[in-house]
Design an enzyme around this catalytic site. Structure first.
Site, short mmCIF file in Angstrom:
data_model
loop_
_atom_site.label_atom_id
_atom_site.label_comp_id
_atom_site.label_asym_id
_atom_site.label_seq_id
_atom_site.Cartn_x
_atom_site.Cartn_y
_atom_site.Cartn_z
N HIS A 165 0.83 -1.20 0.00
CA HIS A 165 0.00 0.00 0.00
C HIS A 165 0.87 1.24 0.00
O HIS A 165 2.02 1.22 0.41
CB HIS A 165 -0.92 0.01 1.22
CG HIS A 165 -0.21 -0.05 2.54
ND1 HIS A 165 0.23 -1.24 3.07
CD2 HIS A 165 0.16 0.91 3.41
CE1 HIS A 165 0.83 -1.01 4.23
NE2 HIS A 165 0.81 0.30 4.46
N CYS A 171 2.22 3.54 11.89
CA CYS A 171 3.18 3.09 10.89
C CYS A 171 3.48 4.25 9.95
O CYS A 171 2.78 5.26 9.98
CB CYS A 171 2.65 1.88 10.12
SG CYS A 171 1.29 2.26 8.99
#
Length: 660
Positions: free
Chosen positions: A65, A183
């Site tokens: 992603h 993240c």
């Protein structure tokens, strides 16, 4: 959600045999739907995210992603692989692969929906239903939430009114944990770690409250919840925002993937620390968090130093380019121009040149304080900034320069860590980061820099500066060879970073020698990707299809001074690519020094050629090294059986960062 994934974006028979091929296959579906405008540009962004941390998860899941300017709207593509594709998960290849594409400016609502998908991936019933899906439309509907998993029976989940719920709370107050997950991208891992921790808490009877610090922003946990918590878990790969809220409690600090894969172990570890009354005396820092638990102090030291250098580079770039433009427009006497506050003529080129030169000079004045401040920040987080900046300013005052900034930053960070290890009453904790730590650490750093280490370092700095100023002839060429070899040895790794930091440090006290060093380092760093691009163009049959595609991007990466553009080639064939790259880098470094090329900017590649001293000879040095390196690669690869034409070779993609 139904807009984000349709049947056209689902491939239930994904045949890719590498993560790069899988991402390309799914991305091509996005391009066909008009969701992605530039396939190669988007895949480069996916590869850059993958280089930060593998996206494979336990349970056979891969979630490549990224956020990209090449994405027109939030999009999700799904592929199911019978053979499995390795995305770096501990338990093996992934058979369920989700490619998540978000625009660079995606709004909170879309990112929240993507976050919801990430949570669903932790549900075994959801993944089992995807594995048994028989049509793309059915899989798309399942992912979009329009169809419940077949195994899911809402009625069966409702407890009978005649029977007590098995989840009924016990009389004893549960153990309470607050957690923060984050993240680098903030789209998937952040929310999957949160889901894993919450489920592990339910399974073990622990009350877990999670604050997700993702791309969609974050909602702070209620202060009362934090205050009542018995322990803290940080599962993150970027700094925790407002971390001081959680001070003084038993804490486990790990990467975000540990939060996903080892949630129950982390909860047990926090409970064990609480039972022993163990409270971490100092907070792990952003740099420490980037490393592995068993890293030695040598590795951490390098990361602390690189933390300072990374924050310093933008000041060097802006200041160096402005100074170079000032010289280009106003000539070498522009440094004698009066202050623009006293005289500025809007219609005179010399006045504009003086303005740029003086702005650049002021930007350069921040180099050493910023270097010292952020080395201390890498060691001790925000409390290290004040003594670090103070120490850096003192280094300038005593003429200790770049070396003084390095030492001042380490002293400041170490002093703050030492103060933080002192146990203090709870009533004083509130004023520690605001008053006590800045005051005491600044006194210690100031004393040491002014009276103990400042003058010896200044003498060493002067000796280094004089040596660089006197470089000529064979000595300069030998230094160019060494720097060229270092720049091409690990293509953005530790050795490369050392050479780059040495060159950038010289710009803090620029002279003819240090400007030559900077030019040689940048030229050598451009050679590996340019050489691989040239080799794939001249003798494409020696390379796989994937490598030939990477070769096209390597032209741009090399020209932009991004050495990491050669990493896919080095990863696939290190014994041939790395020696060839080093040979070309050595040739370029030697020629750049021999031609006495100079450079005031730490970055820019061919885009700063007009600001380079002896630009035509500089381009000749780069071209010579590129030809040497490409020729050696072709020669070495020709001595073995040619690589197959079709099969893409799994290789690490280049991390798009400042080449160093």
């Amino acid at each position: 959600m139904s807009r984000m994934i349709t049947a056209d974006l689902v491939d239930l028979d994904l045949s890719a045999d590498s993560k790069e091929a899988a991402a390309r296959s799914l991305a091509e579906r996005m391009v066909a739907r008009g969701r992605v405008t530039d396939l190669d540009g988007f895949l480069a962004d996916v590869a850059a995210r993958e280089a930060q941390m593998p996206t494979g998860l336990d349970g056979g899941i891969g979630i490549p992603h990224c956020r990209s300017t090449h994405v027109t709207e939030p999009t999700l593509a799904f592929g199911r692989s019978a053979a499995g594709v390795d995305f770096g998960a501990p338990d093996g290849p992934a058979d369920l692969i989700f490619l998540i594409a978000a625009p660079a400016g995606a709004d909170d609502a879309h990112l929240t929906i993507l976050s919801s998908l990430a949570r669903h991936l932790m549900d075994p019933e959801f993944t089992d239903a995807l594995r048994s899906a028989t049509s793309p439309a059915g899989a798309a509907a399942l992912i979009a939430g329009e169809e419940a998993p077949a195994s899911e029976d809402p009625a069966s989940e409702e407890p009978s009114s005649d029977e007590p719920s098995p989840e009924a709370p016990v009389a004893e107050a549960p153990f309470r944990i607050v957690a923060v997950t984050s993240c680098p991208t903030g789209i998937a891992h952040t929310y999957m770690a949160a889901e894993a921790l919450e489920k592990a808490g339910e399974a073990t009877g622990v009350e877990v409250s999670v604050e997700t610090q993702g791309s969609a922003g974050f909602t702070r946990l209620d202060p009362a919840v934090v205050a009542a918590a018995d322990g803290v878990i940080f599962a993150h790969d970027v700094p925790v925002r407002e971390k001081e809220r959680f001070a003084g409690k038993p804490t486990v600090d790990v990467g975000v993937k540990a939060g996903i894969n080892r949630a129950a172990e982390l909860i047990a570890e926090v409970r064990d620390k609480a039972a022993r009354g163990e409270v971490s005396p100092s907070k792990p820092t952003p740099v420490e968090r980037a490393g592995e638990p068993d890293e030695g102090y040598g590795t951490k030291l390098r990361k602390w130093l690189m933390s300072g250098v990374s924050y310093m580079v933008p000041f060097v770039a802006a200041g160096g380019l402005l100074i170079a433009l000032g010289f280009a427009l106003g000539g070498w006497d522009i440094n004698k121009a009066p202050s623009v506050t006293q005289h500025f003529d809007w219609g005179q080129v010399d006045s504009w040149a003086a303005l740029m030169f003086q702005i650049g000079g002021l930007a350069f004045g921040f180099l050493v304080p910023v270097l010292a401040g952020y080395i201390a920040y890498g060691m001790a987080d925000r409390p290290g900034l004040v003594p670090g900046f103070v120490g850096g300013a003192i280094a300038l005052t005593v003429n200790a320069g770049f070396l003084g900034g390095l030492v001042a930053g380490l002293i400041a960070g170490g002093t703050v860590l030492a103060i933080q290890r002192v146990r203090i009453p709870a009533v004083l904790r509130g004023i520690m980061p605001v008053v006590v730590i800045p005051l005491l650490s600044s006194i210690v750093v100031g004393f040491l820099m002014f009276l103990v280490v400042g003058k010896p370092i200044a003498s060493l700095q002067k000796a280094l500066t004089d040596w660089l100023s006197g470089l000529s002839g064979a000595n300069a060429v030998i230094l160019g060879v060494i720097l060229g070899l270092m720049m091409c040895f690990d293509l953005g790794g530790p050795v490369n970073k050392v050479a780059y930091a040495f060159a950038v440090g010289g710009l803090a006290n620029p002279n003819e020698g240090s400007l030559k060093v900077m030019a040689a380092v940048m030229a050598a760093g451009m050679v590996p990707p340019l050489a691989m691009a040239l080799a794939t163009t001249v003798r494409g049959r020696l390379f796989t299809r994937t490598e030939r595609e990477n070769g096209k991007a390597a032209w741009v990466l090399g020209a932009s001074f991004i050495s990491e553009g050669a990493i896919p080639f080095a990863a696939a064939d290190p014994l041939r690519v790395i020696p060839a790259a080093m040979a070309g880098g050595a040739v370029t470094g030697a020629l750049s020094m021999a031609f006495e090329c100079t450079l005031r900017a730490p970055h820019g590649g061919v885009f700063v050629i007009p600001l380079i001293g002896n630009p035509f000879l500089y381009l000749l040095a780069i071209a010579a090294g590129t030809v040497v390196s490409a020729g050696l690669v072709i020669l070495l690869k020709s001595a073995r059986k040619p690589a197959p034409e079709a099969g893409p070779v799994p290789a690490a993609e280049p991390e798009v960062t400042v080449a160093a």
